[in-house]
Design an enzyme around this catalytic site. Structure first.
Site, PDB file in Angstrom:
ATOM      1  N   GLY A   1      24.609 -36.096  -5.238  1.00  0.00           N
ATOM      2  CA  GLY A   1      23.207 -35.661  -5.170  1.00  0.00           C
ATOM      3  C   GLY A   1      22.936 -34.228  -5.576  1.00  0.00           C
TER       4      GLY A   1
ATOM      5  CG  ASP B   1      19.355 -37.432   6.996  1.00  0.00           C
ATOM      6  OD1 ASP B   1      18.783 -37.321   8.077  1.00  0.00           O
ATOM      7  OD2 ASP B   1      19.204 -38.442   6.279  1.00  0.00           O
TER       8      ASP B   1
ATOM      9  CE  LYS C   1      14.921 -36.938   4.845  1.00  0.00           C
ATOM     10  NZ  LYS C   1      15.312 -38.371   4.861  1.00  0.00           N
TER      11      LYS C   1
ATOM     12  CG  ASP D   1      20.694 -42.401  -4.532  1.00  0.00           C
ATOM     13  OD1 ASP D   1      20.925 -41.528  -3.668  1.00  0.00           O
ATOM     14  OD2 ASP D   1      20.884 -43.610  -4.329  1.00  0.00           O
TER      15      ASP D   1
ATOM     16  NE  ARG E   1      22.674 -40.524  -8.063  1.00  0.00           N
ATOM     17  CZ  ARG E   1      23.001 -40.268  -6.795  1.00  0.00           C
ATOM     18  NH1 ARG E   1      22.640 -39.144  -6.229  1.00  0.00           N
ATOM     19  NH2 ARG E   1      23.682 -41.142  -6.085  1.00  0.00           N
TER      20      ARG E   1
HETATM   21  C1  PRP Z   1      23.697 -37.403   1.035  1.00  0.00           C
HETATM   22  C2  PRP Z   1      23.664 -35.912   0.793  1.00  0.00           C
HETATM   23  C3  PRP Z   1      24.591 -35.351   1.830  1.00  0.00           C
HETATM   24  C4  PRP Z   1      24.495 -36.352   2.947  1.00  0.00           C
HETATM   25  C5  PRP Z   1      23.611 -35.792   4.007  1.00  0.00           C
HETATM   26  O1  PRP Z   1      24.709 -37.949   0.288  1.00  0.00           O
HETATM   27  O2  PRP Z   1      24.077 -35.569  -0.495  1.00  0.00           O
HETATM   28  O3  PRP Z   1      25.917 -35.248   1.356  1.00  0.00           O
HETATM   29  O4  PRP Z   1      23.935 -37.559   2.433  1.00  0.00           O
HETATM   30  O5  PRP Z   1      23.477 -36.685   5.073  1.00  0.00           O
HETATM   31  P1  PRP Z   1      23.933 -36.325   6.542  1.00  0.00           P
HETATM   32  O6  PRP Z   1      23.437 -34.950   6.857  1.00  0.00           O
HETATM   33  O7  PRP Z   1      23.228 -37.370   7.369  1.00  0.00           O
HETATM   34  O8  PRP Z   1      25.419 -36.439   6.635  1.00  0.00           O
HETATM   35  P2  PRP Z   1      24.793 -39.516  -0.070  1.00  0.00           P
HETATM   36  O9  PRP Z   1      25.732 -40.159   0.859  1.00  0.00           O
HETATM   37  O10 PRP Z   1      23.406 -40.093  -0.137  1.00  0.00           O
HETATM   38  O11 PRP Z   1      25.492 -39.528  -1.485  1.00  0.00           O
HETATM   39  P3  PRP Z   1      25.028 -38.978  -2.910  1.00  0.00           P
HETATM   40  O12 PRP Z   1      24.923 -37.468  -2.767  1.00  0.00           O
HETATM   41  O13 PRP Z   1      26.141 -39.379  -3.790  1.00  0.00           O
HETATM   42  O14 PRP Z   1      23.718 -39.604  -3.274  1.00  0.00           O
END
Ligand code: PRP
Length: 178
Positions: free
Chosen positions: A44, A103, A131, A159, A165
């Protein structure tokens, strides 16, 4: 492409550009005379990383790491898996972790432990989005782009079911559409 959503979080391209420039300037000021090592958390953060490094007028190095969050069930249990390790050593380096979104904070908490074990000189975090309502563990964010409400956001690297993306802005869907 699914296209822009009509949810509560909408961050236009020019607002992102301005904020990333400010974050780059803040980092450049804080790291004057040092050589930061930026670590992009795939997937991401790849666009944020690309723009952020170009907003930091300092000598710097960078690397990439990938972590699986397994989907929400595993995620909330705090289990994460390292999918792609770093290529460069970080011992003694001034590391800046570059995340697209914090998150629950579980991914970042895991990553910070992982990095600290390798004895960098310092570790800071740059995150484009946060968030706070969703947080399960407290994690530091030293350079934050935007604090947002709890909506499903995508675009600018993030995504929606792996698509979108490449949108140049950040948008979201209404909670009832999830
Ligand atoms: C998302 C983002 C963080 C994580 C945050 O990655 O890039 O790494 O989630 O969430 P958290 O604070 O609840 O742990 P994702 O797993 O969606 O993968 P991506 O970046 O490959 O889309």
């Amino acid at each position: 492409m699914l296209g822009p959503g009509n949810g509560p979080v909408q961050i236009p391209e020019d607002a992102i550009r301005r904020r990333v420039a400010e974050l780059g300037a803040a980092i450049a000021q804080d790291y004057q005379g040092r050589t930061p090592h930026l670590i992009c958390v795939l997937n991401g953060a790849f666009i944020f990383m690309a723009d952020l490094v170009r907003a930091i007028p300092l000598p710097l190095t960078l690397d990439f790491i990938a972590i699986s969050s397994y989907g929400n069930a595993f995620k909330s249990s705090g289990e994460v898996e390292l999918l792609k390790d770093l290529r460069l050593p970080i011992h003694g380096r001034d590391v800046i972790v570059v995340e697209d979104i914090v998150d629950t904070g579980l991914t970042l908490a895991y990553l910070l432990d992982y990095l600290e074990a390798r004895k960098p000189a310092s570790v800071r975090v740059a995150a484009l989005l946060s968030k706070p309502q969703r947080r399960q563990v407290e994690v530091p964010i030293h350079y934050l782009g935007f604090e947002i409400e709890d909506a499903y956001v995508y675009g600018y690297g993030l995504d929606r079911a792996q698509f979108d993306r490449n949108l140049p802005f950040i948008t979201s869907i209404r909670p009832e559409e999830e």
